[in-house]
Design an enzyme around this catalytic site. Sequence first.
Site, mmCIF file in Angstrom:
data_model
loop_
_atom_site.group_PDB
_atom_site.id
_atom_site.type_symbol
_atom_site.label_atom_id
_atom_site.label_comp_id
_atom_site.label_asym_id
_atom_site.label_seq_id
_atom_site.Cartn_x
_atom_site.Cartn_y
_atom_site.Cartn_z
ATOM 1 N N HIS B 35 -1.075 -18.425 -4.215
ATOM 2 C CA HIS B 35 -0.002 -18.086 -3.284
ATOM 3 C C HIS B 35 -0.002 -19.070 -2.122
ATOM 4 C CE1 HIS B 35 -0.955 -14.431 -5.553
ATOM 5 N NE2 HIS B 35 0.313 -14.116 -5.411
ATOM 6 N N HIS B 265 6.607 -17.379 -1.869
ATOM 7 C CA HIS B 265 5.455 -16.467 -1.848
ATOM 8 C C HIS B 265 4.379 -16.906 -2.834
ATOM 9 C CE1 HIS B 265 3.373 -12.511 -1.816
ATOM 10 N NE2 HIS B 265 3.203 -12.769 -3.088
ATOM 11 N N GLU B 414 -6.998 10.627 3.411
ATOM 12 C CA GLU B 414 -8.135 10.344 2.531
ATOM 13 C C GLU B 414 -8.273 8.843 2.269
ATOM 14 O OE1 GLU B 414 -5.552 12.315 1.766
ATOM 15 O OE2 GLU B 414 -6.389 14.335 1.954
ATOM 16 N N HIS B 476 -5.702 21.559 -6.964
ATOM 17 C CA HIS B 476 -6.913 21.330 -6.169
ATOM 18 C C HIS B 476 -8.183 21.312 -7.013
ATOM 19 C CE1 HIS B 476 -4.128 21.961 -2.958
ATOM 20 N NE2 HIS B 476 -5.034 21.985 -2.017
#
Lengths: 672, 672
Positions: B35, B265, B414, B476
């Site tokens: 890149h 890019h 999380e 869960h």
Amino acid sequence: MDIAELRSAHPDHWKKATAIRTLTLDAVAAANSGHSGMPMGMADVATVLFEKHLKFDPKAPHWPDRDRFILSAGHGSMLLYALMYLTGYEDMPLSEIKDFRQWGAKTAGHPEFGHARGIETTTGPLGQGIANSVGFAIAEEIQRARWGKKIIDHHTYVMAGDGCLMEGVSQEAIGLAGMQKLGHLIVFWDNNNITIDGTVDMADITNQPMRFDASGWHVQEIDGHDPEAIDAAIELAKNDPRPSMIACKTHIALGHAAQDTSKGHGALTDPTQLQAAKEAYGAPMGDFEVAADVKAAWEAMGARGAATHQDWQTRFDALSASKQAEFNRQYAGEAPKKLSATIRALKKQISEGAPKVATRKSSEMTLEVINPICPETIGGSADLTGSNNTLTADMGTFNPDNRQGRYIYYGVREHGMAAAMNGMALHGGARPYGGTFMCFTDYARGAMRLSALMGVPATYVMTHDSIGLGEDGPTHQPVEHLAMLRATPNMHVFRPADTVETAEAWELALTSQKTPSVLALTRQGLPTVRTEHKTKNLTAQGAYVLADAEGKRQAILMATGSEVSIALAARDLLQAEGIGTRVVSMPCWELFAAQDEAYRKRVLPAGPVRVAVEAGVRFGWDQWLFGERGKRDKGDFVGMPGFGASAPADRLYKEFGITAEDTAAKVKALLG
Amino acid sequence: MDIAELRSAHPDHWKKATAIRTLTLDAVAAANSGHSGMPMGMADVATVLFEKHLKFDPKAPHWPDRDRFILSAGHGSMLLYALMYLTGYEDMPLSEIKDFRQWGAKTAGHPEFGHARGIETTTGPLGQGIANSVGFAIAEEIQRARWGKKIIDHHTYVMAGDGCLMEGVSQEAIGLAGMQKLGHLIVFWDNNNITIDGTVDMADITNQPMRFDASGWHVQEIDGHDPEAIDAAIELAKNDPRPSMIACKTHIALGHAAQDTSKGHGALTDPTQLQAAKEAYGAPMGDFEVAADVKAAWEAMGARGAATHQDWQTRFDALSASKQAEFNRQYAGEAPKKLSATIRALKKQISEGAPKVATRKSSEMTLEVINPICPETIGGSADLTGSNNTLTADMGTFNPDNRQGRYIYYGVREHGMAAAMNGMALHGGARPYGGTFMCFTDYARGAMRLSALMGVPATYVMTHDSIGLGEDGPTHQPVEHLAMLRATPNMHVFRPADTVETAEAWELALTSQKTPSVLALTRQGLPTVRTEHKTKNLTAQGAYVLADAEGKRQAILMATGSEVSIALAARDLLQAEGIGTRVVSMPCWELFAAQDEAYRKRVLPAGPVRVAVEAGVRFGWDQWLFGERGKRDKGDFVGMPGFGASAPADRLYKEFGITAEDTAAKVKALLG
């Protein structure tokens, strides 16, 4: 909060909202488990929404032009169950409320899609509902453009909590919805400043209205207990061309001793406090008791919807028979009749031409013939369109200027994409697929698991599926991801070996009704291994004999995807030494496991040594190497010992020993 | 962009920045892969940062008080490699630049931690770097408070692209950093309006400065090619007490024919265009050529850092010997000497008392004795503190008013938590652990995989590890997560059966140097199964004989965690019928697999039938049921057939057939 004042300000409204609160308290107390605070805090918003705005018919929960109500804060499931019971959904009698969170009940701890008609999506893992809702709203936009406003013209309403907005996936959803100007999407933020650990500012000081505004949303801030303010805000939101966020200042566990505390988030079961709350509400004191006039008022809301539904039905019946049939086909999720013949024609052409192509390109070739005959597909990629090969010539880009477009530039948002795909499929009339690099299933896992749990037939186009991607290195090279996906219940993990298997996998993905599909596809070119045309979809059996042993069958090579041609080359080496070798292509373990034992034993008979070849970790392969045989045989594995590395792909295959020579050597070692 | 104008405005600066650009172009061209655009766009920012601000010493890349430079947009790896080569890092000679993306090179496609000293973290999966950086900055704050500003006082600088900011994890990082007022964190946004699929507005219209502002950040917007503006912005950022975001308007692939396009890019390899760019830059035309005076100027930056480092060393040497030793111990990641004895004492106490407790509580009991002797632990939870049992009495809360606190309320984040934990561990001097429900490893996977890939010894406290959590239901209840984690290379997945095994697992987690640990812990109470005290850490062997057969050994039961006591009960049933049954506890497969073959065969000898018991899917268990034996034996599995359900835990265990009776029945069926 002065409950008496709230009661007297809007007495009729109050009684209706109170029914939600007392049912919640009673159900949680009976279960001795659950979350009381959220339904109690958002009862006023829900009551106004259902009474004044929501288009729904409890007698026809699947009516296609209903508004969608998404409880993103799924732990507040009793809000949804209470609303369904009160308005008269058949699947939600009082007995279900009394059975909250018990074995076999429709009233699971979190709303589970499929348990009761009227539950639009499974929520609980935070942020999923708001991210699903973007997909619901996109599907609505596309279908409104396709069928006209008389047939499709509805809203998606979402209730999201602080937790939903802290989850990263919410930002992906907010960004995508804002750019797409999804004007029929309206999100209520339950702004109660409480999470499990305490007040929100212990972890976040984000100005949420400003954050939504920054992504192009229409934003309002209201008192979430004032029915007039709620009504006015919804009205404004419906009339704004942008997606709307209504910040509702609420009190968690309103009117209970635990109000405004993190304790109020959870199960409020103390009987004295429960009775005190009911008394403050002026509610009936009996367990699960709702005054007859209040229940009747709720049922009247449902009845209003039935009339609206009937009007819609009249308009729908005025469509031509063929339009109706096509609409119904798309909503039933049935593949078009032409699909099978189209796939067969492609397979024949490929088997004859035997091109060497990457399976990501094979997938594009398949989509080029599928998409023109499947108007219900909605494709996209998380900013890897040219790499995932997910765009076909006919699709057009979906954006605010082109609602007929069926291709979505999701941006670098794998999780948001997967969750939106779930929403589109759940909306009905849409069959979504979306691409990213297979390694980034890691980012999308939260939503992919829910595809499987809900039984949503979304298709994940996961390219660059091994070290075969080469120089990008171990951060981009999946090694454990096939195992992760195969370990997930109700997921078909396809790793096709060539264009023929890729086309077969697509056929299975598009005809699946209850199971999501993952297509693991290569970056690198692969030879066609299915050079003999078969009309039958062999991939449907999960595994099959691609090349049988010549002479005595001493070895079986099992392989998937890019390693099938390596196994064939290894077979050549072994046969040259007189070692009869069968090659079994195993594009889909789950489908193979679902075949009858006799077929499995025909494909993998006892006796020969077995070597599996796959450019991933061994984890899971012992099931096929050893798991199901009549007598003890020897087995081994050719694959990755751990993470990959950055180098050209050919070099990596050599360095990691995933070659025909290595495979043949392992066979010979086993044969001694 | 008028290159000539840029050249003439700041000629000395221009030459230095140009060296980054030409090295990038040459390396990508040589690799024919990579890149180019990002390093070319951000070269000016990097040059000013390294020349005027960054505190670094190429001769001592691990100097604890260096500034950290995090390339979140990891695909622009050549920016980092060029900077390291130019300033004189030993691990980054020109030969490595020439070997970009080749087998065995330190210059992998994306920066890989551990390949060369000076690479602070592995990036590539977007958003990880910016999320790591929050952990780097938290570790710095805590250590500045602990050791004083003379010893620890540095900044964390991040370069993030549009992709990083679209990923949801970035919002988690931004929210956490804003609330925590991490004033030493400075993020440069490479605002080039280009992603792979095209211009950013095809997928996002977010006003990024406004978004950061909404979360409490200090925000500036500058021309990313103006060295004076860059310098001034960094100066302001350093002096603001909030985390800073500097939006740098840049041109991707500056000065190349592909400038400002999505083509820019990727890999720019056309030789004519490459030469034209060099000519426009006024750069030396040879491959990998850097003018001697320019290289010298870069090396002088490194030399400046050496002097700063020496000053620091003088201050450090003035510390007492014991302080120095403690500092060095924490930075070496060595556990305190007392740890082993502390764990042993706890084990003894538990074996004698034999309490019935949930292993999440066992973990808390262990942390209560560990944390006081391990000041380097930094604990936290993603809004489940009371459920994960991660907070101990001595820790104190880390927040803007208490930088001595070691407990972090991560919010419902999380993924951000896991990525921050990686950053803390990589910073050095910190040993992070963090909790959530095990099912939500799904949300954190992106960062957990990087713990494993980088060899970062973070500890994941994953509670509510099965259907044993009960009523919250299948959203869960992890069933496939143990398999997913076990399939991941370099990860220790502990599922302890009681408090003794939990304490042993914690000891192993805290002494691990290169492997992250996952502790899968129960919500429900479990009996103590290790009632006989052993000083030896049996969990270190991964699996061991917990109860041997009486009489002829006919069956082996293998189990983990909450199912070990079920296996013991099944053994009682079987022994009562005269069937000699061994029970093997397998708290950590990876450690068992690492034992020598003789030990493994002693624990799992050939002959007896084997039944595994685990409240998860079977996937992976065939390895132990069938994978490694001298002769064919029979095996079976007691566990989950698919997803769970919502009901009290006891009911679920019965309904899914995970009981002593079911286990005994399967053994008897195998014995015929």
